[in-house]
Design an enzyme around this catalytic site. Structure first.
Site, PDB file in Angstrom:
ATOM      1  N   ASP A  71      52.172 -10.492  36.188  1.00 37.72           N
ATOM      2  CA  ASP A  71      52.065 -10.164  37.613  1.00 37.72           C
ATOM      3  C   ASP A  71      50.584 -10.144  38.019  1.00 37.72           C
ATOM      4  OD1 ASP A  71      52.772  -9.672  40.211  1.00 37.72           O
ATOM      5  OD2 ASP A  71      53.493  -7.631  39.879  1.00 37.72           O
TER       6      ASP A  71
ATOM      7  N   HIS B  32      58.821  -7.747  36.316  1.00 39.09           N
ATOM      8  CA  HIS B  32      58.060  -6.502  36.109  1.00 39.09           C
ATOM      9  C   HIS B  32      58.897  -5.216  36.044  1.00 39.09           C
ATOM     10  CE1 HIS B  32      58.439  -6.500  40.468  1.00 39.09           C
ATOM     11  NE2 HIS B  32      57.404  -7.283  40.693  1.00 39.09           N
TER      12      HIS B  32
ATOM     13  N   HIS C 285      50.042 -14.618  40.690  1.00 39.88           N
ATOM     14  CA  HIS C 285      49.730 -14.853  42.107  1.00 39.88           C
ATOM     15  C   HIS C 285      48.401 -15.600  42.160  1.00 39.88           C
ATOM     16  CE1 HIS C 285      52.947 -12.203  43.619  1.00 39.88           C
ATOM     17  NE2 HIS C 285      52.738 -11.562  42.477  1.00 39.88           N
ATOM     18  N   LEU C 286      48.416 -16.803  42.736  1.00 36.27           N
ATOM     19  CA  LEU C 286      47.182 -17.601  42.805  1.00 36.27           C
ATOM     20  C   LEU C 286      46.521 -17.545  44.179  1.00 36.27           C
ATOM     21  CD1 LEU C 286      48.128 -20.769  40.686  1.00 36.27           C
ATOM     22  CD2 LEU C 286      46.911 -18.706  39.975  1.00 36.27           C
ATOM     23  N   ARG C 287      47.229 -17.041  45.163  1.00 36.65           N
ATOM     24  CA  ARG C 287      46.664 -16.762  46.504  1.00 36.65           C
ATOM     25  C   ARG C 287      46.305 -17.984  47.342  1.00 36.65           C
ATOM     26  NH1 ARG C 287      48.916 -11.979  45.997  1.00 36.65           N
ATOM     27  NH2 ARG C 287      47.684 -10.424  44.884  1.00 36.65           N
TER      28      ARG C 287
ATOM     29  N   ASN D 196      54.312 -16.043  47.552  1.00 34.12           N
ATOM     30  CA  ASN D 196      53.871 -15.202  48.677  1.00 34.12           C
ATOM     31  C   ASN D 196      52.432 -15.509  49.102  1.00 34.12           C
ATOM     32  OD1 ASN D 196      52.851 -13.960  46.341  1.00 34.12           O
ATOM     33  ND2 ASN D 196      53.005 -11.899  47.166  1.00 34.12           N
TER      34      ASN D 196
ATOM     35  N   HIS E 251      54.848 -15.180  35.833  1.00 33.95           N
ATOM     36  CA  HIS E 251      54.641 -14.385  37.056  1.00 33.95           C
ATOM     37  C   HIS E 251      53.163 -14.179  37.356  1.00 33.95           C
ATOM     38  CE1 HIS E 251      56.252 -10.728  39.513  1.00 33.95           C
ATOM     39  NE2 HIS E 251      55.148 -11.210  40.055  1.00 33.95           N
TER      40      HIS E 251
HETATM   41  O1  DOR Z   1      51.386  -5.311  42.474  1.00 29.39           O
HETATM   42  C1  DOR Z   1      51.901  -6.253  43.067  1.00 29.39           C
HETATM   43  N1  DOR Z   1      51.164  -7.198  43.674  1.00 29.39           N
HETATM   44  N2  DOR Z   1      53.219  -6.324  43.117  1.00 29.39           N
HETATM   45  C2  DOR Z   1      53.850  -7.201  43.868  1.00 29.39           C
HETATM   46  O2  DOR Z   1      55.032  -7.171  43.877  1.00 29.39           O
HETATM   47  C3  DOR Z   1      53.112  -8.182  44.672  1.00 29.39           C
HETATM   48  C4  DOR Z   1      51.769  -8.381  44.145  1.00 29.39           C
HETATM   49  C5  DOR Z   1      50.844  -9.075  45.102  1.00 29.39           C
HETATM   50  O3  DOR Z   1      51.220 -10.116  45.664  1.00 29.39           O
HETATM   51  O4  DOR Z   1      49.726  -8.605  45.239  1.00 29.39           O
HETATM   52 ZN    ZN Z   2      56.826  -8.243  42.425  1.00 28.06          ZN
HETATM   53 ZN    ZN Z   3      54.253 -10.358  41.656  1.00 23.56          ZN
END
Ligand code: DOR
Ligand code: ZN
Ligand code: ZN
Length: 428
Positions: free
Chosen positions: A309, A236, A67-69, A99, A65
């Protein structure tokens, strides 16, 4: 591509591999990108011999889990900086959430992401969205995304709130034999909350997020997994009752697994010192009771996976009140040290059990032949120093995101070397 050393010999480390019940001093021979042999007297002509006496040698961590943006929010992180952060954290496989902008919701987008990640120092295994644009209405092409290389599905950042749409997603995921990773959050119940509902939120005058915001969707998703037979992985988990629900699901033999992030078992909301964005993530830091129950559930193996996360954001957007800052903290470069310090030094579990949660069990969730040091496996290997205290320093992060509430914290478990397919991708 850089040449890999044909043979590397790691000499004299403490080799910890729960998949083989191993925790002892031995040598590790890497050849042609694979683990060739483990033993106490490996001799011969390794061209690259590294003394790792006094260090631990573990299968590279697998983070389900992150996020690489990229694409869309490259000012927060790119695939290059995020995967370097992974290498620095001993994480040899990362699963980026969809996302981004655009959302990873089609076979073409999955292929584009894999193309962008082809020179990354670590393995990048994408997660596809459940619905088009993560709008919760129309299902994405799940079969096509799996075919293109997606290893899981997730609407992370939110839940698929329409339960009928979610049911269809689970049915299709089950048919395609791809797991569903659930972010559990009842959208309406959040009701403007920005941190855990409790005394601290009252003290700071901030709107709270109750445990039920998470728990009602955890319960729903478990029931829907039961109905559809889909493999469900709960992201999470932060509450005491989520552990009760996961335990119940497992007792019923349902194909349910769950992850906990280091911040949720390391810090509670009463440790929030001020109304600042670095303390804001979703789900939020919970009560001391939740933290203790999560630790016990990890020790009891009710919760089987530790993931981060990793959620990088720009410095300016995080440097404001929790009312305004975006949710999320970075995690890739602190996950092993925080987990080792809290769980192993803290007497909650053995190092071998921690490696199971960071390497072996995540591989099982994905059903990939990784997370172990068995001869023949890919040489994804991490070497760490667990004896020397150091202080987390976000200014040294490879990640563009410096947003962490753990800056300055004293920890043990510094990553010294990371190998991916036998190639040294990070060295302290
Ligand atoms: O803290 C978080 N950041 N929780 C999420 O569910 C999404 C994530 C994000 O994309 O920044
Ligand atoms: Zn999440
Ligand atoms: Zn997440």
């Amino acid at each position: 591509m850089e040449e890999i050393h044909l043979k590397t010999l790691l000499v004299g480390g403490r080799v910890v591999d729960p998949s083989q019940g191993l925790d002892e001093q031995m040598d590790v021979l890497i050849e042609d990108g694979k683990i060739k042999a483990l033993g106490t007297e490996i001799t011969g002509e390794a061209e690259n011999t590294i003394n790792v006496q006094g260090k631990v040698v573990m299968p590279g961590f697998i983070d389900l889990h992150v996020h690489l943006r990229e694409p869309g929010f490259e000012y927060k992180e790119t695939i290059a900086t995020g995967s370097q952060a992974a290498a620095r954290g001993g994480v040899t496989t990362i699963c980026p959430m969809p996302n981004t902008k655009p959302v990873i919701d089609s076979p073409e987008r999955v292929k584009d992401l894999l193309e962008r990640a082809k020179d990354a120092p670590v393995h990048v295994l994408p997660i596809g969205a459940v619905t088009l644009g993560q709008e919760g209405k129309e299902l994405a092409d799940i079969a096509g995304m799996k075919e293109a290389g997606a290893v899981a599905l997730s609407e992370d950042g939110k839940s698929v709130m329409d339960t009928l749409v979610f049911r269809h997603g689970l049915q299709e995921a089950a048919a395609q034999d791809i797991p569903m990773f659930s972010h559990c959050e009842d959208k309406a119940l959040v009701d403007g909350g920005v941190m855990n509902a409790g005394d601290k939120a009252k003290e700071l005058g901030l709107p709270g997020i109750t445990n039920a915001v998470e728990d009602v969707i955890v319960a729903r998703d478990i029931l829907m997994a039961k109905e559809t037979g889909c493999r469900l992985h709960l992201c999470h988990c932060s509450t005491a009752d989520s552990t009760v629900l996961v335990e119940m699901a497992k007792k019923q033999g349902l194909p349910v697994t769950a992850e906990v992030c280091p911040h949720h078992f390391t810090m509670s909301d009463d440790e929030i010192t001020e109304d600042h964005g670095r303390f804001k993530m979703n789900p939020p830091l919970r009560s001391r009771v939740d933290v203790e129950v999560l630790k016990k559930a990890l020790a009891d193996n009710v919760m089987e996976v530790i993931s981060t996360d990793h959620a990088p954001h720009g410095a300016e957007e995080k440097d404001q009140s929790m009312r305004k800052a975006p949710f999320g903290i970075v995690g890739l470069e602190t996950s092993f040290a925080l987990s080792y310090t809290e769980l192993v030094k803290g007497g909650v579990m053995s190092l071998s059990d921690l490696v199971a949660k960071m390497s072996t069990n995540p591989a099982k969730v994905l059903r990939i032949p990784k997370g172990n040091l068995r001869p023949g496996s890919a040489a994804d290997v991490v070497v760490a120093d667990i004896d020397t205290e150091y202080h987390i320093d976000s200014s040294t992060f490879a990640s563009k995101g410096k947003n962490t509430p753990f800056d300055g914290k004293a920890v043990y478990g510094q990553i010294e070397k990371t190998f991916v397919d036998g190639r040294l991708v990070y060295e302290k």
